[in-house]
Design an enzyme around this catalytic site. Structure first.
Site: not given
Ligand code: AMP
Length: 214
Positions: A13, A87, A126, A160, A171
């Site tokens: 994404k 989400r 990654r 990360r 996740r």
């Molecule tokens: P990402 O970078 O999109 O993989 O997000 C990393 C982490 O941030 C996720 O595993 C969640 O803990 C949190 N997170 C990101 N976006 C959301 C969202 N829209 N709703 C809830 N938690 C989020």
């Protein structure tokens, strides 16, 4: 144009968002990036955010929605590309209301499909550039031998903390339980399309462009 990219962690994404953002002059809104910033503030909210992210769980809807609300009220250039948001069904409904309030609408929701086995391999290898966000993989798309980002020359390439197999399994469960119902939500609105996220990055991008320009 306002677009959502939907898909499990590691589907691509972020990579596709950055490409589409440049092409269509969109503003990328990545809640993952916003939350990573928020956790460093040292506030009570920052601590709550850190605890959820470290556990691989979702941050609460009210925190995430207020971050998006704040951003949406700012400049949108040619529109927004939502990366990792919404989400949950609660977030999707809040986004509908926010867009309605600003007299906007969603033009497309693109689901990037990748199977779980490939996600483990992608996520655990990654790396990304902390300056420009370019994503690398230790075997599939390595950075050059000087350990510098090929795009912006920064030497700050990071892994990360939540990109490991045990966090990924939580996740993924969060994704299937709380995010996958959005596929039906947007299908029913007639704005959902899907692409195969296992293809080459350039081909995935071309397929998304085809959908957006049809
Ligand atoms: P990402 O970078 O999109 O993989 O997000 C990393 C982490 O941030 C996720 O595993 C969640 O803990 C949190 N997170 C990101 N976006 C959301 C969202 N829209 N709703 C809830 N938690 C989020």
């Amino acid at each position: 144009m306002n677009i959502i990219l939907l898909g499990p962690p590691g589907a691509g994404k972020g990579t596709q968002s950055r490409r589409l953002m440049d092409r269509y002059n969109l503003r990328q809104l990545s809640t993952g990036d916003m939350l990573r910033d928020a956790r460093s503030f040292g506030t009570e909210v920052g601590e709550l955010v850190s605890a959820s992210m470290d556990a691989g769980e979702f941050v609460t809807d009210d925190i995430v929605i207020s971050l998006i609300e704040h951003e949406i009220s700012g400049s949108s250039k040619g529109g927004f590309i939502f990366d990792g948001f919404p989400r949950t069904l609660g977030q999707a409904s809040a986004l509908d209301n926010l867009l309605k309030r600003t007299k906007n609408c969603l033009d497309a929701v693109i689901e990037i499909q990748v199977n779980d086995g490939d996600l483990v391999q992608r996520i655990t290898g990654r790396y990304s550039c902390s300056k420009c966000g370019e994503v690398y993989h230790e075997t599939d798309s390595p950075f050059d031998q000087s350990d510098k980002c090929k795009k912006c020359d920064s030497s700050n390439l990071i892994k990360r903390a939540d990109d490991n197999a045990s966090s990924l399994s939580i996740r993924l469960m969060e994704y299937y339980k709380k995010t996958s119902p959005l596929i039906g939500y947007y299908y029913a609105k007639g704005i959902l399309s899907s692409v195969n996220g296992l293809l080459d990055i350039d081909i995935v991008e071309k397929n998304i462009i085809k959908i957006l320009e049809n």
